[in-house]
Motif scaffolding. Sequence first.
Motif, PDB file in Angstrom:
ATOM      1  N   TRP A   1       7.149   3.651  22.119  1.00 18.12           N
ATOM      2  CA  TRP A   1       7.131   2.638  23.178  1.00 18.12           C
ATOM      3  C   TRP A   1       8.385   2.646  24.035  1.00 18.12           C
ATOM      4  O   TRP A   1       8.438   1.954  25.057  1.00 18.12           O
ATOM      5  N   VAL A   2       9.402   3.420  23.635  1.00 20.81           N
ATOM      6  CA  VAL A   2      10.667   3.414  24.376  1.00 20.81           C
ATOM      7  C   VAL A   2      10.469   3.945  25.794  1.00 20.81           C
ATOM      8  O   VAL A   2      10.860   3.295  26.770  1.00 20.81           O
ATOM      9  N   ALA A   3       9.900   5.131  25.937  1.00 21.42           N
ATOM     10  CA  ALA A   3       9.773   5.754  27.259  1.00 21.42           C
ATOM     11  C   ALA A   3       8.886   4.936  28.207  1.00 21.42           C
ATOM     12  O   ALA A   3       9.283   4.708  29.360  1.00 21.42           O
ATOM     13  N   PRO A   4       7.700   4.457  27.780  1.00 23.96           N
ATOM     14  CA  PRO A   4       6.912   3.632  28.714  1.00 23.96           C
ATOM     15  C   PRO A   4       7.625   2.340  29.116  1.00 23.96           C
ATOM     16  O   PRO A   4       7.583   1.937  30.281  1.00 23.96           O
ATOM     17  N   ALA A   5       8.304   1.703  28.161  1.00 22.68           N
ATOM     18  CA  ALA A   5       9.031   0.468  28.482  1.00 22.68           C
ATOM     19  C   ALA A   5      10.202   0.770  29.408  1.00 22.68           C
ATOM     20  O   ALA A   5      10.465   0.019  30.354  1.00 22.68           O
ATOM     21  N   ALA A   6      10.908   1.884  29.163  1.00 22.31           N
ATOM     22  CA  ALA A   6      12.035   2.266  30.023  1.00 22.31           C
ATOM     23  C   ALA A   6      11.551   2.611  31.428  1.00 22.31           C
ATOM     24  O   ALA A   6      12.192   2.241  32.417  1.00 22.31           O
ATOM     25  N   LEU A   7      10.432   3.301  31.532  1.00 23.22           N
ATOM     26  CA  LEU A   7       9.888   3.652  32.841  1.00 23.22           C
ATOM     27  C   LEU A   7       9.490   2.399  33.617  1.00 23.22           C
ATOM     28  O   LEU A   7       9.817   2.254  34.803  1.00 23.22           O
ATOM     29  N   SER A   8       8.819   1.481  32.948  1.00 24.86           N
ATOM     30  CA  SER A   8       8.414   0.242  33.603  1.00 24.86           C
ATOM     31  C   SER A   8       9.634  -0.565  34.051  1.00 24.86           C
ATOM     32  O   SER A   8       9.672  -1.086  35.170  1.00 24.86           O
ATOM     33  N   ALA A   9      10.656  -0.632  33.192  1.00 19.97           N
ATOM     34  CA  ALA A   9      11.888  -1.347  33.545  1.00 19.97           C
ATOM     35  C   ALA A   9      12.602  -0.668  34.706  1.00 19.97           C
ATOM     36  O   ALA A   9      13.156  -1.329  35.582  1.00 19.97           O
ATOM     37  N   SER A  10      12.581   0.658  34.722  1.00 19.52           N
ATOM     38  CA  SER A  10      13.229   1.411  35.801  1.00 19.52           C
ATOM     39  C   SER A  10      12.555   1.143  37.139  1.00 19.52           C
ATOM     40  O   SER A  10      13.224   0.956  38.157  1.00 19.52           O
TER      41      SER A  10
ATOM     42  N   ALA B   1      21.151   2.592  29.938  1.00 19.53           N
ATOM     43  CA  ALA B   1      20.839   1.824  28.731  1.00 19.53           C
ATOM     44  C   ALA B   1      19.376   1.984  28.335  1.00 19.53           C
ATOM     45  O   ALA B   1      19.059   2.165  27.159  1.00 19.53           O
ATOM     46  N   PHE B   2      18.471   1.930  29.323  1.00 15.59           N
ATOM     47  CA  PHE B   2      17.036   2.053  29.021  1.00 15.59           C
ATOM     48  C   PHE B   2      16.692   3.419  28.447  1.00 15.59           C
ATOM     49  O   PHE B   2      15.945   3.520  27.482  1.00 15.59           O
ATOM     50  N   TRP B   3      17.199   4.466  29.092  1.00 16.58           N
ATOM     51  CA  TRP B   3      16.778   5.828  28.771  1.00 16.58           C
ATOM     52  C   TRP B   3      17.591   6.494  27.675  1.00 16.58           C
ATOM     53  O   TRP B   3      17.084   7.381  26.992  1.00 16.58           O
ATOM     54  N   VAL B   4      18.867   6.106  27.522  1.00 15.08           N
ATOM     55  CA  VAL B   4      19.732   6.841  26.600  1.00 15.08           C
ATOM     56  C   VAL B   4      20.379   5.927  25.555  1.00 15.08           C
ATOM     57  O   VAL B   4      20.242   6.154  24.359  1.00 15.08           O
TER      58      VAL B   4
ATOM     59  N   LEU C   1      16.428   9.818  33.247  1.00 15.38           N
ATOM     60  CA  LEU C   1      17.362   8.859  33.843  1.00 15.38           C
ATOM     61  C   LEU C   1      17.841   9.340  35.201  1.00 15.38           C
ATOM     62  O   LEU C   1      17.804   8.603  36.187  1.00 15.38           O
ATOM     63  N   LEU C   2      18.286  10.583  35.287  1.00 20.96           N
ATOM     64  CA  LEU C   2      18.802  11.112  36.550  1.00 20.96           C
ATOM     65  C   LEU C   2      17.725  11.175  37.627  1.00 20.96           C
ATOM     66  O   LEU C   2      17.967  10.802  38.778  1.00 20.96           O
ATOM     67  N   CYS C   3      16.557  11.645  37.257  1.00 22.52           N
ATOM     68  CA  CYS C   3      15.467  11.729  38.240  1.00 22.52           C
ATOM     69  C   CYS C   3      15.078  10.339  38.740  1.00 22.52           C
ATOM     70  O   CYS C   3      14.856  10.143  39.941  1.00 22.52           O
TER      71      CYS C   3
END
Length: 167
Positions: free
Chosen positions: A63-72, A39-42, A14-16
């Motif tokens: 699927w959380v991390a790939p979806a969060a990365l794409s949303a970010s 919200a996406f990452w944590v 999230l921070l990066c």
Amino acid sequence: TFTPNQWFLQFGGLLCTALVLWPNQILGHDYGKIPLLFAFWVLVPFAASAVPNLGFVVQLGRWVAPAALSASVALGMEAGFWAGLLATPWLLFCLALGWLGRKADWTTAIGCLYLIVGGSWFWADRAGLNPLGFDDAIVRLTALHFHYAGFALPLLCGLMVRTKTGN
């Protein structure tokens, strides 16, 4: 459930991501971009994994991390077709979590269904849509609201009640 090491990696991600996408706006007014990243990452992974007996979280966990990365990445782009396309994995994740969570206890089911609303408004924001004629900032803040107050609050309140009553 997530281990402390996984949470550390999620928060570091999230921070990066925030530093890369908005190096000059970390402390500025961003109309909810940083809280959405949180919200996406944590928040969403933590709230979902904190509730006992939710086997679907394990199924969706990869699927959380790939979806969060794409949303970010979508959040860092100007709203439009490509940002909407990159926001689609998060919307699909929210739809899956809402669909699978509907058979849980009522607080969890409500929270999971509200996450569908949050994911839909996030997708609308990134696609450049203005549902009901709302301003761009209102669309993004509606997405933010439904991730926190709609999803996380009912799940964590239900967890607190179960902890207090011992159920």
